[in-house]
Write an enzyme that holds these catalytic residues in place. Structure first.
Site, PDB file in Angstrom:
ATOM      1  N   LYS A  61     -10.299  12.561   8.418  1.00 21.54           N
ATOM      2  CA  LYS A  61      -9.806  12.134   9.726  1.00 21.54           C
ATOM      3  C   LYS A  61      -9.748  13.331  10.673  1.00 21.54           C
ATOM      4  CE  LYS A  61      -6.589   8.472   8.226  1.00 21.54           C
ATOM      5  NZ  LYS A  61      -7.246   7.354   8.925  1.00 21.54           N
TER       6      LYS A  61
ATOM      7  N   LYS B 222       0.851  -1.203   0.000  1.00 22.69           N
ATOM      8  CA  LYS B 222       0.000   0.000   0.000  1.00 22.69           C
ATOM      9  C   LYS B 222       0.880   1.243   0.000  1.00 22.69           C
ATOM     10  CE  LYS B 222      -3.218   2.620   2.995  1.00 22.69           C
ATOM     11  NZ  LYS B 222      -4.059   2.608   4.214  1.00 22.69           N
TER      12      LYS B 222
ATOM     13  N   ASP C  97       1.647   6.295   5.640  1.00 21.45           N
ATOM     14  CA  ASP C  97       0.655   5.328   5.149  1.00 21.45           C
ATOM     15  C   ASP C  97       1.155   4.585   3.901  1.00 21.45           C
ATOM     16  OD1 ASP C  97      -1.719   4.041   5.660  1.00 21.45           O
ATOM     17  OD2 ASP C  97      -2.969   5.481   4.573  1.00 21.45           O
TER      18      ASP C  97
ATOM     19  N   ARG D  90      -7.628  -0.420   1.055  1.00 25.00           N
ATOM     20  CA  ARG D  90      -8.158  -1.668   0.483  1.00 25.00           C
ATOM     21  C   ARG D  90      -8.589  -1.466  -0.962  1.00 25.00           C
ATOM     22  NH1 ARG D  90     -12.683  -2.024   5.078  1.00 25.00           N
ATOM     23  NH2 ARG D  90     -10.937  -1.069   6.207  1.00 25.00           N
TER      24      ARG D  90
HETATM   25  N1  BES Z   1      -4.201   4.345   6.965  1.00 25.97           N
HETATM   26  C1  BES Z   1      -5.335   4.065   7.758  1.00 25.97           C
HETATM   27  C2  BES Z   1      -5.062   3.041   8.858  1.00 25.97           C
HETATM   28  C3  BES Z   1      -4.123   3.488   9.941  1.00 25.97           C
HETATM   29  C4  BES Z   1      -4.582   4.149  11.055  1.00 25.97           C
HETATM   30  C5  BES Z   1      -2.772   3.196   9.837  1.00 25.97           C
HETATM   31  C6  BES Z   1      -3.709   4.552  12.039  1.00 25.97           C
HETATM   32  C7  BES Z   1      -1.895   3.589  10.833  1.00 25.97           C
HETATM   33  C8  BES Z   1      -2.361   4.271  11.933  1.00 25.97           C
HETATM   34  C9  BES Z   1      -6.456   3.527   6.882  1.00 25.97           C
HETATM   35  O1  BES Z   1      -6.511   4.007   5.593  1.00 25.97           O
HETATM   36  C10 BES Z   1      -7.720   3.953   7.539  1.00 25.97           C
HETATM   37  O2  BES Z   1      -8.001   5.106   7.553  1.00 25.97           O
HETATM   38  N2  BES Z   1      -8.452   2.993   8.070  1.00 25.97           N
HETATM   39  C11 BES Z   1      -9.660   3.268   8.725  1.00 25.97           C
HETATM   40  C12 BES Z   1     -10.653   2.339   8.141  1.00 25.97           C
HETATM   41  C13 BES Z   1     -12.051   2.623   8.550  1.00 25.97           C
HETATM   42  C14 BES Z   1     -12.564   3.872   7.904  1.00 25.97           C
HETATM   43  C15 BES Z   1     -12.873   1.447   8.095  1.00 25.97           C
HETATM   44  C16 BES Z   1      -9.480   3.004  10.211  1.00 25.97           C
HETATM   45  O3  BES Z   1      -8.833   1.993  10.542  1.00 25.97           O
HETATM   46  O4  BES Z   1      -9.915   3.815  11.007  1.00 25.97           O
HETATM   47 ZN    ZN Z   2      -4.773   4.697   4.811  1.00 29.10          ZN
HETATM   48 MN    MN Z   3      -7.638   5.796   5.428  1.00 27.30          MN
END
Ligand code: BES
Ligand code: ZN
Ligand code: MN
Length: 490
Positions: free
Chosen positions: A267, A255, A278, A341
């Site tokens: 966010k 990724k 990321d 994803r």
């Molecule tokens: N890049 C983030 C996941 C992440 C969060 C990595 C904190 C490292 C530290 C990913 O793209 C994301 O935002 N995931 C969300 C998914 C949710 C919206 C289903 C999450 O995990 O909050």
């Molecule tokens: Zn992400």
């Molecule tokens: Mn994200």
């Protein structure tokens, strides 16, 4: 930097770093050091217990000798850490020639010295990427340290090979530290492409970059959808290293989100700056092909990195949008922050369709839920293949990049069903987020039997002893490198 091996002799290095385990050999080991350095009997035995993190320093004929405690039953990771922490903390003191020694038992010779040297070299890493004044930076950037000697009386023909491997992987890891620690205004998709191109040119493997137009022609629609909100165009990186012509291919997918704002599903701002990391999955994948090529490993690798920013704009995808994908399947985007994803879906279908690798491993900083489950102690691993799972578990344990297996049961897929598209990108329930993300990815692997997904959200960018704030770890490069070595023997 000159790195070599020598037998232990009377010639003292400016600094000698000696690692000791707290085991039944400790007493004898300390006695032998007392006689080697002509100390009165008991002086080391009474002052040093070799506990983890214990450090004992003394001068001998005006030269520094440092004993590093490792505690009980240390592994590769503990050796590495002891040396890395010492060098990191004493950057400004270390100079001249440095000798390192491990008093590990003979059967642990190879990995203990590799770990020690890996630690010394990583301890010299300088994170001050954008400081005007890089003074007091790594000792290895200047000429303060002239030579590193691995001292040991053990007879072995392979020292040079161990040194070379460790020097090369340390270089790769530090280059990856830089890449992950770079902020998003200095690191956008094209920078990852440049890194890959550069490594390919230097190390003799092929790198192809699809720019935005080519992504459109190829139908990488999920990647393009995520990139719609960004001024910086996406890239799709395909790197191929052929070290075993005619043999099976191992596929890697990483990724490469160079910054994740969440998109329209924005966010919160408090920790958003960390989302420059990321692309930790891309970093691991690029680092792995880099070291595999440098080491001329006897394997075939194809590494794919879909890379984009996930940013906010009038053109950005919106919650509820339905997008296409390389596979032809449609996706309802419930949450634009579940972007990793989406781009991995294209990476996975592309690799399956065009390369049909025997094994596919993807790495991604995919879910916050993975961090909730495992913290920064291990990556979450998802696979149906028990053999690869056991192998990665064992290697991870040995080399300090641990994985913990989680289920891929179909019951978790039910929540990913969409009414209007083939699948949706968010379950909508606040539970099992790392698993439902894995189930989403699985949908794009054409039921590949040897697919492994590693959610590295908790391990790629962490609090550590080597920076004041979180920083890149290069997690995965060592694990995958060791895994690839096991595949060369087949
Ligand atoms: N890049 C983030 C996941 C992440 C969060 C990595 C904190 C490292 C530290 C990913 O793209 C994301 O935002 N995931 C969300 C998914 C949710 C919206 C289903 C999450 O995990 O909050
Ligand atoms: Zn992400
Ligand atoms: Mn994200």
């Amino acid at each position: 930097m000159n790195i070599l091996q020598k037998q232990i002799d009377n010639e003292l290095s400016n600094f000698t770093l000696i690692a000791l385990e707290s085991n039944q050999n400790l007493e004898n080991n300390l006695k032998s050091l007392e006689s080697r350095y002509q100390l009165s009997s008991g002086v080391l035995q009474n002052n040093f217990k070799a506990e983890a993190k214990e450090v004992f320093h003394f001068l001998n004929h005006d030269k520094h000798v440092v004993l590093l405690g490792l505690g009980k039953k240390p592994g590769f990771a503990e050796y590495l850490k002891a040396f890395r922490i010492y060098v990191h903390q004493n950057k400004n003191k270390l100079n001249g020639d440095i000798a390192i020694e491990t008093m590990a038992s003979p059967e642990n010779l190879e990995w203990s010295y590799k770990a020690a040297l890996n630690g010394v070299l990583l301890g010299g890493y300088c994170i001050k990427l954008y400081k005007a004044d890089k003074n007091g930076c790594a000792p290895f950037n200047g000429d303060k340290i002239t030579k590193i000697t691995l001292q040991s009386d053990a007879k072995n023909d392979n020292w040079n090979q161990w040194i070379e491997e460790t020097r090369l992987i340390s270089e790769t890891q530090m280059s990856i530290f830089d890449l992950v620690n770079s902020p998003s205004n200095k690191k956008y998709p094209q920078i990852l492409a440049d890194w890959a191109k550069n490594s390919g040119n230097k190390n003799g493997y092929q790198v192809e970059i699809f720019d935005k137009d080519q992504c459109e022609k190829k139908g990488l629609e999920a990647l393009l959808a995520v990139s719609k909100g960004s001024e910086n165009p996406p890239v799709f990186i395909i790197a191929q290293y052929l070290g075993n012509p005619g043999g099976p291919t191992i596929g890697l997918v990483g990724k490469g989100v160079t910054f994740d704002t969440g998109g329209i599903s924005l966010k919160p701002s408090a920790n958003m700056h960390m989302m420059k990391s990321d692309m930790g999955g891309a970093a691991a994948v690029l680092g792995t092909i880099d070291i595999a090529a440098k080491m001329k490993l006897n394997v075939n690798l194809v590494a794919i990195v879909p890379s984009t920013e996930n940013t906010v704009d009038g053109l950005a995808i919106k919650p509820g949008d339905v997008i296409g994908s390389y596979s032809g399947k449609t996706i309802e985007v419930i949450d634009t922050d579940a972007e990793g994803r989406l781009i991995l879906a294209d990476g996975l279908s592309y690799i399956v369709k065009n390369f049909n690798p025997q094994i596919i491993i993807d790495l991604a900083t995919l879910t916050g839920n993975c961090i909730m489950a495992l913290g920064s102690a291990a990556a979450a691993m998802f696979t149906l293949d028990n053999e690869i799972s056991t192998s990665l578990e064992n290697l991870g344990h040995t080399f300090g990049e641990k994985v913990w297996r989680m289920p891929l049961w179909d019951i978790y897929k039910e929540d990913m069903q969409s009414d209007i598209a083939d699948i949706k990108n968010l379950s909508g329930k606040p539970v099992a987020g790392a698993i439902t993300a894995a189930k989403f990815l699985e949908y794009f692997t054409e039921e590949h039997p040897k697919w492994v997904h590693l959610d590295i959200a908790g391990v790629a960018y962490t609090d550590n002893e080597f920076s004041m704030n979180r920083s890149g770890t290069s997690w995965g490069i060592r694990l995958l490198f060791e895994f690839l070595k096991t595949q060369t023997k087949k």
